[in-house]
Design a protein around this motif. Structure first.
Motif, short mmCIF file in Angstrom:
data_model
loop_
_atom_site.label_atom_id
_atom_site.label_comp_id
_atom_site.label_asym_id
_atom_site.label_seq_id
_atom_site.Cartn_x
_atom_site.Cartn_y
_atom_site.Cartn_z
N CYS A 22 0.85 -1.18 0.00
CA CYS A 22 0.00 0.00 0.00
C CYS A 22 0.89 1.23 0.00
N SER A 23 0.74 2.08 -1.01
CA SER A 23 1.55 3.30 -1.12
C SER A 23 0.62 4.50 -1.10
N GLN A 49 -6.39 10.54 -7.05
CA GLN A 49 -6.01 9.24 -6.49
C GLN A 49 -7.22 8.34 -6.29
N LEU A 50 -8.35 8.92 -5.90
CA LEU A 50 -9.59 8.14 -5.79
C LEU A 50 -10.04 7.62 -7.15
N THR A 97 1.89 16.23 -9.70
CA THR A 97 2.04 15.37 -8.53
C THR A 97 1.63 13.97 -8.93
N SER A 98 2.41 12.98 -8.52
CA SER A 98 2.13 11.59 -8.87
C SER A 98 1.91 10.76 -7.62
N GLY A 99 1.30 9.61 -7.81
CA GLY A 99 1.03 8.72 -6.68
C GLY A 99 0.51 7.39 -7.17
N PHE A 100 0.03 6.57 -6.22
CA PHE A 100 -0.37 5.20 -6.51
C PHE A 100 -1.83 4.96 -6.11
N SER A 101 -2.41 3.95 -6.72
CA SER A 101 -3.75 3.51 -6.36
C SER A 101 -3.77 3.04 -4.91
N LEU A 102 -4.93 3.19 -4.27
CA LEU A 102 -5.10 2.75 -2.88
C LEU A 102 -5.87 1.43 -2.79
#
Length: 370
Positions: A22-23, A49-50, A97-102
């Protein structure tokens, strides 16, 4: 014995899924270039992200912030995926801004987004408007209205004085829509058996259809549909729709809004009808037939379990076995489960585990920011 073997298999499935991490962190001014699935509009990185979390294939994303200066692609949310589940490269890039799925996180992220975005307009998707004293009241009206998914409030600083304090309630589809419907020999298409209507009800109703009947005018949206029943389901899900007409020649569904009158006329190959109110259409319900062998239930139960975040599946399954599992809705499938727990499961007709769909508007785009 068969039941025990199935439970062992499902627990093993959950154990394998625990290896996925989980990231939650967000990487400011970092781009994940390429590997785009699609792009959607989003008001901020948390909403983006959602969107990634809700998309079946999205593993990570890049969001273009309002301070992006290279072009006018502000509020763009790029959903991305790779076979490995990780970005191929990471590059420094101002304004993103970047990120990962939850998907693999527990607890699963809440879908209630109470934040408001000043000087940001959610264009389109209006179905009702009224005047309110401030945006808080507009938000309360939206929250109480079953059809409202998001809103835009025009405050006292807006240039046009005539529409100041106007509250625009907006709608986004919560049932499956197909981009194109056409007749093609040799193929079969269909919808998931998991209902996704916004206000499910245990009360069944047949609905009213008028064959060889057209209702002219009052159109507000045209959608592709496979049948009159499909068109009726679309009309029932939209808060503005008062009746509809379906043209079987070109497979088009015309949603109409007129609460004052309904004028009909004869027309071949056109079916018109009324939406269902506070009930579940029989034609859209997918009943699960009874199964004598527990092994035949394994694929259905496995698919249902996979809807939960990976880190939560073992807990759900153990609670289910013990009879302590509680959810806002519990699939009818579990009524057929041969293992009878000490306490009864909550009854319902459909499994609607994640009914919220974040607002988004799709437009074609060539590639991500870089």
């Amino acid at each position: 014995m068969g039941t025990n073997l199935i439970l062992v298999f499902l627990l093993s499935l959950c154990s394998i899924s625990f290896s996925q991490e989980c990231s939650r962190g967000l990487l400011e001014d970092v781009d994940f270039p390429g590997t785009d699935i699609t792009f959607l509009y989003s008001p901020d990185v948390n909403h983006c992200q959602l969107l990634c979390t809700e998309h079946a294939s999205c593993q990570f994303f890049t969001f273009v912030r309002p301070d992006w200066t290279r072009d006018d692609r502000h509020f763009y949310c790029y959903l991305k995926s790779t076979p490995s589940g990780q970005p191929k490269t990471e590059t420094s890039l101002l304004g993103v801004t970047s990120g990962f799925s939850l998907k693999n996180c527990f607890p699963y992220p809440e879908h209630c987004i109470s934040q408001v975005y000043k000087n940001v307009d959610f264009l389109g998707a209006d179905y009702r408007s009224l005047f309110t004293s401030d945006y808080e009241e507009c938000q309360r009206v939206c929250t109480k209205d079953p059809g409202c998914k998001f809103f835009t409030f025009v405050n006292a600083n807006f240039q046009n004085e005539r529409i100041r304090h106007k509250c625009h309630l907006k709608y986004t589809w919560t049932i499956p829509r197909t981009p194109i419907v056409e007749r093609t020999a040799g193929v079969v298409s269909g919808f998931t058996n998991r209902a996704e209507t916004p206000n499910p009800s245990d009360t069944a109703c047949q609905g009213e259809l008028f064959s060889s009947t057209d209702i002219r005018g009052s159109d507000f949206e045209m959608l592709p549909a496979a049948s009159p029943e499909h068109c009726q389901t679309l009309c029932s899900a939209h808060p503005r729709c008062t009746y509809f007409s379906y043209d079987s020649n070109d497979l088009k569904c015309y949603l109409k809004s007129n609460a004052n009158e309904m004028v009909t006329s004869f027309k071949e190959r056109v079916t018109s009808g009324l939406p269902a109110h506070l009930c579940q259409l029989n034609n859209s319900a997918a009943a699960i037939s009874s199964v004598s062998s527990p092994y035949l239930l394994l694929p259905k139960l496995t698919n249902w379990l996979m809807l939960y975040p990976a880190s939560h599946r073992r807990t759900v399954l153990v609670q289910l076995i013990q009879g302590s599992f509680r959810s806002r809705t519990t699939p009818q499938l579990l009524r057929l489960w041969p293992f009878r727990p000490p306490s009864p499961l909550l009854p319902c007709c459909f499994c609607i585990l994640r009914p919220y769909t974040p607002p988004h508007f799709s437009l074609p785009v060539s590639s991500s920011p870089s």
